[in-house]
Each structure stands twice: as C-alpha cells, then as structure tokens.
Enzyme design. Structure first.
Site, short mmCIF file in Angstrom:
data_model
loop_
_atom_site.label_atom_id
_atom_site.label_comp_id
_atom_site.label_asym_id
_atom_site.label_seq_id
_atom_site.Cartn_x
_atom_site.Cartn_y
_atom_site.Cartn_z
N ASP A 85 0.84 -1.20 0.00
CA ASP A 85 0.00 0.00 0.00
C ASP A 85 0.87 1.25 0.00
O ASP A 85 0.36 2.37 -0.09
CB ASP A 85 -0.98 0.00 1.17
CG ASP A 85 -0.32 -0.05 2.54
OD1 ASP A 85 0.92 -0.04 2.61
OD2 ASP A 85 -1.05 -0.08 3.55
N SER A 86 2.20 1.06 0.05
CA SER A 86 3.13 2.17 -0.18
C SER A 86 2.97 2.72 -1.59
O SER A 86 3.54 3.78 -1.91
CB SER A 86 4.57 1.71 0.05
OG SER A 86 4.86 0.53 -0.69
N ASP A 124 -0.62 -6.52 -0.46
CA ASP A 124 -0.90 -5.80 0.78
C ASP A 124 -2.39 -5.54 0.90
O ASP A 124 -3.03 -5.10 -0.06
CB ASP A 124 -0.15 -4.47 0.77
CG ASP A 124 0.49 -4.14 2.10
OD1 ASP A 124 0.21 -4.84 3.09
OD2 ASP A 124 1.29 -3.19 2.15
N LYS A 154 -0.74 -9.74 2.85
CA LYS A 154 -0.11 -9.22 4.06
C LYS A 154 -1.07 -8.25 4.74
O LYS A 154 -1.75 -7.47 4.06
CB LYS A 154 1.20 -8.48 3.73
CG LYS A 154 1.92 -7.93 4.98
CD LYS A 154 3.22 -7.25 4.65
CE LYS A 154 3.01 -5.85 4.09
NZ LYS A 154 2.44 -4.90 5.07
N GLU A 156 -1.47 -5.74 8.56
CA GLU A 156 -0.77 -5.19 9.71
C GLU A 156 -1.46 -5.57 11.01
O GLU A 156 -2.67 -5.82 11.05
CB GLU A 156 -0.70 -3.67 9.58
CG GLU A 156 0.12 -3.19 8.39
CD GLU A 156 0.21 -1.68 8.31
OE1 GLU A 156 -0.28 -0.99 9.24
OE2 GLU A 156 0.77 -1.16 7.32
N GLU A 222 8.94 -3.83 11.26
CA GLU A 222 9.29 -2.51 10.71
C GLU A 222 9.68 -1.55 11.82
O GLU A 222 8.98 -1.41 12.82
CB GLU A 222 8.13 -1.92 9.90
CG GLU A 222 8.48 -0.57 9.28
CD GLU A 222 7.52 -0.10 8.21
OE1 GLU A 222 7.70 1.03 7.71
OE2 GLU A 222 6.59 -0.86 7.86
#
Length: 305
Positions: A85-86, A124, A154, A156, A222
C-alpha cells in the site's frame, strides 16, 4: 564382450539420474541465494521461506507496483515482491497509505503477478479492508487471490489481527504478518515512531507470538531496534523480515523507490541507496528536451523513408 542395449549404458543413466536427484534435493533445501540458475527453486513457495530460516539463508524482498520492475527484480533473483500500500506514496501521490483502496491495488498486483516466473508475490491489504473482523478480512483476501494471481496477502497488526489472520489461513490463503511500526496506524502511533523500545519490547514479542499462533508463514518487523528484532527472530519458528529492523532477522525488505534513489524527499535512515534513478531520469529528460528544441531529434536515423 559388450552387449548392446541397456546393460552397457545403464551406469551412465544411473549417474545422470543421481546427479539430477542431487540437484533437485539441493534446490529444495537451499532455496535462496540469488537466481534460480544458482540452485534456487523455479518458483518460490511458502515452504522455501521456512527452509531459508532453518538453514540461515537470507531472504530478499522488494516492493513492486508494475510489470516492468517486477520482471527486472524477478530476473535478478529477488525472492518475493510485495505490492505494498506504499503505492499510495509512490504511485498515487498520497501523503500516507491510508487513502489506498483494494480496487487501487488489484490492477497493480495483477500486473506484478503476471510478470514474474520465480518470485513469490504478496498483496498488501489496505487500511479499512480487514479491521471489521475475520469475515471482512477473508473477503478481501479472496478478492486478491481470485482477481490478481498473488500468492499470499499481508496485513498489519499483531494481537489485534490474530482472528483475521487465523480466518484467512484457515481458508487456505498464506498470510505474511506485519508488526512493529505499522504505517496504517501512523496517527494512532503518533507518527513515524520506532516501536519495541524499552517496555515496548514485551508488546512486540506478544504480537510476534500471536501472528505465529494464528498461522502466518512470515512476519515483517518494521522500524524496531536491532536487538528487539533479534529477540523476535530467536523466539519464532517462522521467518522474520526486516524493514529497518537491523541485521539479525531472516530477511530484508525495502521499498524499491527508496532503494533505487527515485524517492523525492526524506529517505529513511535504514535505507541504503543502490542507484540514483532520479538523477539518471532527470538528466535524460533534459537531454531529450534540448535535442528536440535544437532540432537534432529526430534525425534521419530515427525517421522512416
């Protein structure tokens, strides 16, 4: 004295078979360390992540958002590509990752997955696509798997995402977890703040245990201190992947635009830049503009008769 047929040729065939079997065994037990030609698998699978941790072979990962970079990174032997999502910062021009939607990432993931032959592609799951609970999380994960060709997803969060991870894994979809600094929680964390310092290491370890118990096949750490990341790596049976978490993890992941010198503005401390693509592209653009303005491009070499 020599007989024609299989008897006289059998030793050669046996030797070739043994060599082939040995090569196959090597590929399975030594999955990483560069391109497939150097002994890695033809296609990276979740089991290869576990093999790499067991044998102390470092795992490599980069983000990718398009077919061109995906193909280059795949041919270079990068083990996994994250369609992160970056993309919010690096493709869509947002200040944070929060505005990114599932529908934004699906075509990007499809392009990356369609371009690779060896690399493991992870999609993501953006903010707002799994927080409401396990069923929402599964729905999002299924969309990625059905519509993109990705090999895993993925998401979070440690303990808070335990049920979501368990539900997705239970449906047969591999999950890469993400703990420590979680960009989707930037505002709740008070900005880009290093996690796992002091008493915070207890929560980091608790989050790590939780995602492993939920069934994640690997976990991204991270922006956590190197020693904290070492503790997590020693604690877990699944591989740990560092994004600014020091050298003691089982692998490393970077945002490719940071790593290649294309990012405009501040670059995180943990990034080593291996190229200056911004400088190269800027120089090329200036030269092209000057050639057009002077009339030297196009010339006869670049014109049809």
């Amino acid at each position: 004295m020599c007989q024609t047929g299989g008897m006289s040729e059998q030793p050669v065939n046996d030797a070739a078979s043994e060599t082939s079997n040995a090569a196959s065994a090597t590929a399975e037990t030594n999955p990483y360390g560069g391109a497939a030609a150097s002994g890695g698998p033809k296609r990276v699978r979740t089991r290869h992540f576990q093999n790499a941790k067991r044998e102390g072979i470092k795992i490599t990962g980069l983000t990718s958002y398009d077919m061109l970079t995906a193909r280059i990174f795949d041919e270079a032997g990068i083990d996994f590509l994250l369609v992160g999502d970056s993309a919010g910062n690096n493709v869509f021009g947002y200040e944070t990752t929060l505005p990114v939607k599932v529908d934004d990432l699906i075509p990007l993931t499809r392009a990356v997955a369609g371009a690779v032959k060896r690399a493991f592609v992870v999609a993501d799951m953006p903010f707002g696509s799994y927080e409401n609970g396990p069923e929402e999380a599964l729905h999002t994960a299924v969309r990625f798997m059905k519509e993109t060709g990705a090999h895993a997803v993925k998401l979070e969060g440690g303990e808070r995402s335990h049920k979501q991870i368990r539900r997705i894994v239970g449906a047969g979809i591999p999950v890469m977890a993400h703990i420590g600094y979680t960009p989707q929680s930037e505002h709740g964390l008070g900005g880009h703040v290093i996690q796992g310092r002091g008493e915070g290491v207890k929560q980091l370890l608790a989050d790590a245990r939780s995602v492993q118990e939920a069934g994640a096949f690997a976990v991204v750490l991270e922006m956590v201190p190197a020693d904290a990341a070492r503790q997590v790596t020693e604690l877990l049976e699944i591989p740990t992947i560092s994004v600014g978490a020091g050298p003691h993890t089982d692998g490393q992941l970077l945002v490719w635009t940071d790593w290649a010198g294309l990012t405009i503005g501040r670059v995180p401390k943990f990034v080593k830049q291996y190229a200056d693509l911004a400088g190269i592209l800027s120089q090329a653009a200036r030269e092209w503009r000057e050639d057009v303005e002077s009339g030297s491009y196009p010339n006869a070499e670049h014109s049809y008769e």
